[in-house]
Motif scaffolding. Structure first.
Motif, PDB file in Angstrom:
ATOM      1  N   VAL A  52      33.229  74.751  49.988  1.00  8.53           N
ATOM      2  CA  VAL A  52      33.505  76.003  49.278  1.00  8.53           C
ATOM      3  C   VAL A  52      32.169  76.579  48.829  1.00  8.53           C
ATOM      4  N   ALA A  57      36.370  79.232  51.382  1.00  7.17           N
ATOM      5  CA  ALA A  57      36.301  77.992  52.156  1.00  7.17           C
ATOM      6  C   ALA A  57      35.627  78.289  53.492  1.00  7.17           C
ATOM      7  N   LEU A  60      36.885  77.437  58.081  1.00 10.32           N
ATOM      8  CA  LEU A  60      38.285  77.116  57.828  1.00 10.32           C
ATOM      9  C   LEU A  60      39.074  76.875  59.110  1.00 10.32           C
ATOM     10  N   TRP A  84      48.522  76.129  54.469  1.00 12.11           N
ATOM     11  CA  TRP A  84      47.332  75.422  54.002  1.00 12.11           C
ATOM     12  C   TRP A  84      46.196  76.398  53.715  1.00 12.11           C
ATOM     13  N   THR A  88      44.646  76.935  50.015  1.00 17.08           N
ATOM     14  CA  THR A  88      43.206  76.787  49.842  1.00 17.08           C
ATOM     15  C   THR A  88      42.618  78.010  49.167  1.00 17.08           C
ATOM     16  N   ARG A  89      43.009  79.193  49.631  1.00 16.63           N
ATOM     17  CA  ARG A  89      42.491  80.418  49.016  1.00 16.63           C
ATOM     18  C   ARG A  89      42.854  80.493  47.536  1.00 16.63           C
ATOM     19  N   VAL A  92      40.845  77.820  45.534  1.00 19.17           N
ATOM     20  CA  VAL A  92      39.440  78.204  45.425  1.00 19.17           C
ATOM     21  C   VAL A  92      39.280  79.348  44.417  1.00 19.17           C
ATOM     22  N   CYS A 110      36.589  71.135  48.864  1.00 14.71           N
ATOM     23  CA  CYS A 110      38.048  71.193  48.901  1.00 14.71           C
ATOM     24  C   CYS A 110      38.533  70.117  49.863  1.00 14.71           C
ATOM     25  N   TRP A 112      41.812  68.315  51.646  1.00 12.16           N
ATOM     26  CA  TRP A 112      43.237  68.327  51.990  1.00 12.16           C
ATOM     27  C   TRP A 112      43.668  66.889  52.266  1.00 12.16           C
ATOM     28  N   LEU A 128      46.039  69.316  47.906  1.00  8.34           N
ATOM     29  CA  LEU A 128      44.617  69.592  48.070  1.00  8.34           C
ATOM     30  C   LEU A 128      43.961  69.648  46.700  1.00  8.34           C
ATOM     31  N   VAL A 130      40.180  70.891  44.633  1.00  8.23           N
ATOM     32  CA  VAL A 130      38.871  71.541  44.637  1.00  8.23           C
ATOM     33  C   VAL A 130      38.106  70.989  43.442  1.00  8.23           C
TER      34      VAL A 130
END
Length: 300
Positions: A52, A57, A60, A84, A88-89, A92, A110, A112, A128, A130
C-alpha cells in the motif's frame, strides 16, 4: 509521551464472505478465527501480501491473478475478484484516513488470507488486514542484506498432482525456521539452492533478481521450488519497455558472485541489495542508483 502513543497503529481488519457476499470491518480486539479453523490446526490456506503506497494497493491485478491461481491449486473456492478489490480499497481508505495527514505519505502492507475454514462447518474463512510495514523491512530496503545459501531440505516433485506447486500457502513454518537459522549465522536472509546442482531457486520470502552487464536482468524461472513473483514480473515489464533484456532462466550460485548486483524483491520489501553472500562481500555496482530507480518506477 503517553503509553498509547508508543504502541503501533491498530490494524484495519475486514472480514470477507468467501462466496462473494458482504465485507465488513472487524474490531481488532475481537477474535474472528475459531479454534478448529484449518489455518490454525494445519496451516491450510493461501495468502497474498500487497504493498500500500500513495493511498492505493499496488500491483493489484497481479496479486488477484496469483490469489486465484493459488485457490485453484489448493481446491479452494474461486476468490471473487471485485469483492477482494473492493474490500482492499475500503480497508486502505480506512487505514489512510485514520493515520491523518496526506494519504500519499502512508505506506503499509495489506495481507489477504483465505483458509479451508472450520472443521465443524466446512465453510472457508477469509479476511484481510492493513498494518504498518516493519522497521526491519524498511531498513533492509535502504541498507541491504547479508544472505546465505541453503538447500530447502526437501524436494518438490512437479509430477505429484496434489502438491499444489505454485500456490502461495500459509504453511510457512519451515520458511521461518530457515530465517531463524540465517540469523544464527549472522545473516539476514536465505537464498534456496538445489543441493546437487547449485541452481538458484528463491529467497525465503522473495524472488532473486540478478543484474548483468549489457542491460540484462535475470531471475530463476518459475516452477517447482520457485514461486512466480508479482514484484519481479512488474519489474521485468517496466524494464523491457525501457530496453532492458529480461529473461527467466536457470541461474547457478557461481553466477551470483560474478553479477553486477543481486537483489531480493518482494511486495513490501520491494527490493534489497544482497551485499554479502555466504560470507563474501559483493561489490556495490556503479549503476545501483539506476537499478533502484528502475524498481521504484516499476512498483509505482
Amino acid at each position: 509521551m503517553s503509553e498509547s502513543s508508543l504502541l503501533p497503529p491498530a490494524p484495519v481488519i475486514y472480514l470477507v464472505e468467501p462466496f462473494g457476499g458482504s465485507v465488513r470491518r472487524q474490531n481488532p480486539n475481537m477474535p474472528h478465527v475459531f479454534w478448529d479453523d484449518a489455518a490454525v490446526t494445519r496451516g491450510d490456506g493461501i495468502f497474498e501480501t500487497v504493498l500500500v503506497r500513495g493511498g492505493e494497493a499496488k500491483n493489484l491485478d497481479k496479486h488477484l491473478d496469483r490469489f486465484a491461481r493459488s485457490a485453484r491449486l489448493m481446491g479452494l473456492p474461486e476468490p471473487v475478484r471485485e469483492q477482494w478489490a473492493r474490500a482492499t480499497r475500503e480497508a486502505v481508505a480506512d487505514y489512510c484516513g485514520e493515520r491523518g495527514g496526506d494519504a500519499g505519505d502512508v505506506e503499509a502492507r495489506c495481507v489477504w488470507t483465505f483458509t479451508r475454514g472450520r472443521e465443524t462447518t466446512g465453510v472457508p474463512t477469509a479476511w484481510l488486514t492493513v498494518r504498518p510495514i516493519a522497521d526491519e523491512v524498511l531498513d533492509q530496503r535502504e541498507h541491504g542484506v547479508a544472505a546465505v545459501t541453503t538447500p530447502r531440505g526437501y524436494s518438490i516433485d512437479p509430477d505429484v498432482p496434489w502438491l499444489g506447486v505454485g500456490a502461495k500457502t500459509l504453511n510457512y513454518a519451515l520458511t521461518m525456521a530457515a530465517l531463524r537459522w540465517a540469523k544464527e549465522q549472522g545473516a539476514d536472509d536465505v537464498i534456496y539452492v538445489e543441493p546437487d546442482t547449485g541452481r538458484v531457486l528463491e529467497g525465503a520470502t522473495s524472488s532473486v533478481l540478478m543484474v548483468k552487464k549489457g542491460g540484462r536482468l535475470r531471475t530463476p524461472a518459475p516452477g517447482p521450488g520457485v514461486l512466480a513473483g508479482t514484484t519481479q514480473a512488474a519489474i521485468f515489464e517496466h524494464a523491457e519497455r525501457l530496453g532492458w533484456k529480461c529473461k527467466a532462466k536457470n541461474i547457478y550460485v557461481g553466477e551470483l558472485f560474478k553479477a553486477e548486483s543481486v537483489w531480493l524483491v518482494s511486495s513490501t520489501r520491494i527490493a534489497t541489495r544482497v551485499k554479502r553472500l555466504d560470507g563474501t562481500k559483493l561489490a556495490a555496482p556503479d549503476n545501483e542508483a539506476e537499478i533502484r530507480q528502475l524498481i521504484a518506477d516499476a512498483v509505482a
